[in-house]
Design a protein around this motif. Structure first.
Motif, PDB file in Angstrom:
ATOM      1  N   ARG A  12       0.838  -1.193   0.000  1.00 16.74           N
ATOM      2  CA  ARG A  12       0.000   0.000   0.000  1.00 16.74           C
ATOM      3  C   ARG A  12       0.868   1.236   0.000  1.00 16.74           C
ATOM      4  O   ARG A  12       1.984   1.177   0.491  1.00 16.74           O
ATOM      5  CB  ARG A  12      -0.896   0.021   1.255  1.00 16.74           C
ATOM      6  N   ASP A  15      -1.762   3.136  -5.214  1.00 15.18           N
ATOM      7  CA  ASP A  15      -1.176   3.819  -6.376  1.00 15.18           C
ATOM      8  C   ASP A  15       0.347   3.939  -6.282  1.00 15.18           C
ATOM      9  O   ASP A  15       0.956   4.781  -6.918  1.00 15.18           O
ATOM     10  CB  ASP A  15      -1.810   5.190  -6.568  1.00 15.18           C
ATOM     11  N   TRP A  16       0.983   3.062  -5.516  1.00 10.57           N
ATOM     12  CA  TRP A  16       2.430   3.133  -5.316  1.00 10.57           C
ATOM     13  C   TRP A  16       3.192   3.073  -6.640  1.00 10.57           C
ATOM     14  O   TRP A  16       4.187   3.787  -6.800  1.00 10.57           O
ATOM     15  CB  TRP A  16       2.909   2.022  -4.386  1.00 10.57           C
ATOM     16  N   GLU A  18       2.307   4.026  -9.721  1.00  8.90           N
ATOM     17  CA  GLU A  18       2.199   5.278 -10.455  1.00  8.90           C
ATOM     18  C   GLU A  18       3.025   6.375  -9.793  1.00  8.90           C
ATOM     19  O   GLU A  18       3.653   7.182 -10.462  1.00  8.90           O
ATOM     20  CB  GLU A  18       0.733   5.709 -10.573  1.00  8.90           C
ATOM     21  N   ARG A  19       3.038   6.396  -8.464  1.00  8.96           N
ATOM     22  CA  ARG A  19       3.847   7.391  -7.742  1.00  8.96           C
ATOM     23  C   ARG A  19       5.335   7.202  -8.019  1.00  8.96           C
ATOM     24  O   ARG A  19       6.059   8.151  -8.305  1.00  8.96           O
ATOM     25  CB  ARG A  19       3.594   7.295  -6.241  1.00  8.96           C
ATOM     26  N   LEU A  20       5.792   5.953  -7.917  1.00 13.02           N
ATOM     27  CA  LEU A  20       7.204   5.671  -8.160  1.00 13.02           C
ATOM     28  C   LEU A  20       7.580   6.017  -9.599  1.00 13.02           C
ATOM     29  O   LEU A  20       8.598   6.662  -9.845  1.00 13.02           O
ATOM     30  CB  LEU A  20       7.507   4.197  -7.866  1.00 13.02           C
ATOM     31  N   CYS A  21       6.756   5.621 -10.541  1.00 14.96           N
ATOM     32  CA  CYS A  21       7.051   5.903 -11.949  1.00 14.96           C
ATOM     33  C   CYS A  21       6.965   7.400 -12.240  1.00 14.96           C
ATOM     34  O   CYS A  21       7.692   7.904 -13.101  1.00 14.96           O
ATOM     35  CB  CYS A  21       6.114   5.115 -12.852  1.00 14.96           C
ATOM     36  N   GLY A  22       6.124   8.120 -11.535  1.00 11.42           N
ATOM     37  CA  GLY A  22       6.061   9.569 -11.690  1.00 11.42           C
ATOM     38  C   GLY A  22       7.352  10.232 -11.266  1.00 11.42           C
ATOM     39  O   GLY A  22       7.850  11.149 -11.933  1.00 11.42           O
ATOM     40  N   VAL A  23       7.933   9.759 -10.169  1.00 13.54           N
ATOM     41  CA  VAL A  23       9.212  10.286  -9.697  1.00 13.54           C
ATOM     42  C   VAL A  23      10.315  10.019 -10.718  1.00 13.54           C
ATOM     43  O   VAL A  23      11.203  10.840 -10.926  1.00 13.54           O
ATOM     44  CB  VAL A  23       9.586   9.658  -8.328  1.00 13.54           C
ATOM     45  N   SER A  25       9.963   9.755 -13.987  1.00 15.20           N
ATOM     46  CA  SER A  25       9.556  10.151 -15.348  1.00 15.20           C
ATOM     47  C   SER A  25      10.602  10.993 -16.086  1.00 15.20           C
ATOM     48  O   SER A  25      10.608  11.019 -17.309  1.00 15.20           O
ATOM     49  CB  SER A  25       8.225  10.892 -15.317  1.00 15.20           C
ATOM     50  N   TYR A  41       5.357   8.792 -18.495  1.00 15.82           N
ATOM     51  CA  TYR A  41       6.278   7.942 -17.742  1.00 15.82           C
ATOM     52  C   TYR A  41       7.548   7.723 -18.554  1.00 15.82           C
ATOM     53  O   TYR A  41       7.536   7.770 -19.775  1.00 15.82           O
ATOM     54  CB  TYR A  41       5.640   6.580 -17.445  1.00 15.82           C
ATOM     55  N   ARG A  54      -0.415  -5.113  -9.146  1.00 13.47           N
ATOM     56  CA  ARG A  54       0.193  -3.845  -9.549  1.00 13.47           C
ATOM     57  C   ARG A  54       1.706  -4.009  -9.464  1.00 13.47           C
ATOM     58  O   ARG A  54       2.240  -4.458  -8.452  1.00 13.47           O
ATOM     59  CB  ARG A  54      -0.284  -2.725  -8.633  1.00 13.47           C
TER      60      ARG A  54
END
Length: 98
Positions: A12, A15-16, A18-23, A25, A41, A54
């Motif tokens: 948990r 959305d972990w 998406e958050r990691l991939c956003g960082v 990007s 991404y 996920r």
């Protein structure tokens, strides 16, 4: 890396990935930027679903391109006790040929 810990629990927040991939990007091949690059991404670190879990796919090329970024992602998995599987992903088949 999969969103499941070594003891089988779901990681948990939901959305972990998406958050990691956003960082991550900003890590992309030279010349692939453009005006909206910050909204996409990185091709080296992408969120996905694998067998209903996920997950984040990390391209091994990131290790050579930006070793610190690669180690950040690897350490994220270790620090959060996430399952890591080495795999070779094949490109999707051309949908027109089916």
């Amino acid at each position: 890396m999969q969103g499941i810990t070594s003891d089988g629990k779901q990681f948990r927040p939901s959305d972990w990935a998406e958050r990691l991939c956003g960082v991550m990007s900003c890590f992309r091949p030279e010349g692939s930027g453009g005006p909206n690059a910050h909204l996409q991404y990185s091709p080296y670190v992408r969120p996905t679903m694998l067998n209903g879990v996920r997950s984040v796919v990390v391209n091994a090329a990131l290790r050579e391109i930006e070793p610190l970024a690669y180690h950040f992602v690897v350490n994220f998995a270790k620090d959060n006790d996430l399952q890591v599987v080495e795999a070779c992903l094949l490109p999707e088949a051309d949908k027109k040929s089916n």
